[in-house]
Design a protein around this motif. Sequence first.
Motif, PDB file in Angstrom:
ATOM      1  N   THR A  40      44.955  47.415  84.432  1.00 54.54           N
ATOM      2  CA  THR A  40      44.731  48.726  85.030  1.00 54.54           C
ATOM      3  C   THR A  40      45.247  48.742  86.459  1.00 54.54           C
ATOM      4  N   GLY A  41      45.804  49.874  86.842  1.00 54.61           N
ATOM      5  CA  GLY A  41      46.363  49.997  88.182  1.00 54.61           C
ATOM      6  C   GLY A  41      47.838  49.698  88.242  1.00 54.61           C
ATOM      7  N   ALA A  42      48.410  49.169  87.158  1.00 56.65           N
ATOM      8  CA  ALA A  42      49.833  48.856  87.143  1.00 56.65           C
ATOM      9  C   ALA A  42      50.658  50.136  87.136  1.00 56.65           C
ATOM     10  N   ASP A  43      51.754  50.124  87.883  1.00 56.13           N
ATOM     11  CA  ASP A  43      52.676  51.263  87.961  1.00 56.13           C
ATOM     12  C   ASP A  43      53.915  50.907  87.141  1.00 56.13           C
ATOM     13  N   ILE A  44      54.041  51.501  85.948  1.00 57.00           N
ATOM     14  CA  ILE A  44      55.085  51.121  84.999  1.00 57.00           C
ATOM     15  C   ILE A  44      56.027  52.294  84.750  1.00 57.00           C
ATOM     16  N   THR A  45      57.335  52.024  84.849  1.00 59.73           N
ATOM     17  CA  THR A  45      58.358  53.048  84.615  1.00 59.73           C
ATOM     18  C   THR A  45      59.425  52.487  83.688  1.00 59.73           C
ATOM     19  N   VAL A  46      59.876  53.320  82.743  1.00 60.11           N
ATOM     20  CA  VAL A  46      60.955  52.932  81.833  1.00 60.11           C
ATOM     21  C   VAL A  46      62.083  53.951  81.938  1.00 60.11           C
TER      22      VAL A  46
END
Length: 314
Positions: free
Chosen positions: A121-127
Amino acid sequence: MLQLQLRRLDLFCTVVDEGGVTRAAERLHVAQPWVSAQLRTLEKAAGAPLFVRDGRHLALTEAGRRFHSWAADVLASSAQVRRDIENLGAGVAGSLTVATSMAIGTYLVPPLLTELRHERTGADITVYISEPAAALRSVAIGDADFAVATWAAELSPEPLHAERLWEEPLVLAAAPNGPPDSDTITLAELATLPLVGVPTGVAFDRMLGDQLRSHGAGELTYVMRLGHAEAIKRAVAANDWGCLAPSYVVADDVAAGRLRSVAISDANLVEGIGLFHRQTTFFSPLQQAAVAKLQQIATIRAESTTTELTTCCP
């Protein structure tokens, strides 16, 4: 040095909360003269008195009130920074940017990263989704941490490190009631079917063409070319056509009965799945966790493919 300054600010706020040096010293389990000495150091740094005596208690001056507001903000921010750093160390926060090719970024990577996001939780993930060559460029210039893309012969991964994770079988996806009648098909029979393909010149089209030629097969004839797998699958299902696709692209549709998966009996057509990153990249715990999940999937998929081939072709 920073830790000492933060401790002085914490001491100052404790004196304010307790209304005096004595009670603050008792609460912090330190000597009263040491508390008084730290306050004098802060007043010297601030350039103004921070307290005035109000009977038996200390009261903040105007400068003291402003200093207290600032000190409280600094302590709150420092606590947040410490939590953030701890989370980064544990891999539960931080940022992750992944560049992918089209089908991989649509069907393969999102479930993996969704699972990772639930765990951390709290991770900033972009694809980002693009052609394989564009995905690799994103990694090379630092816009993405790594790329997961179709392994194409014409790709030039330099100066990136390239790792071929696994080979995904290509299958013929057919309409439930459309041709062919059996669950297997030859390349010669495939050439007679009405097929939907991807646009000419994209990486998947070139990769497929190279493999067909290596098996002595000619170019396939397409009734239509569409730019996204979802559009292709809908056209196949609605018109009793067919398409060649990696098995992970059609797995949900096959399970739901919207399409059939037909194996190619006389050719091993595959999509190579590659991992690409900069040679000098230092992965954070979050990024390491994402790579580990990919490698775990690679092991599972490779074992699954080997089992299928052994079962079908003893």
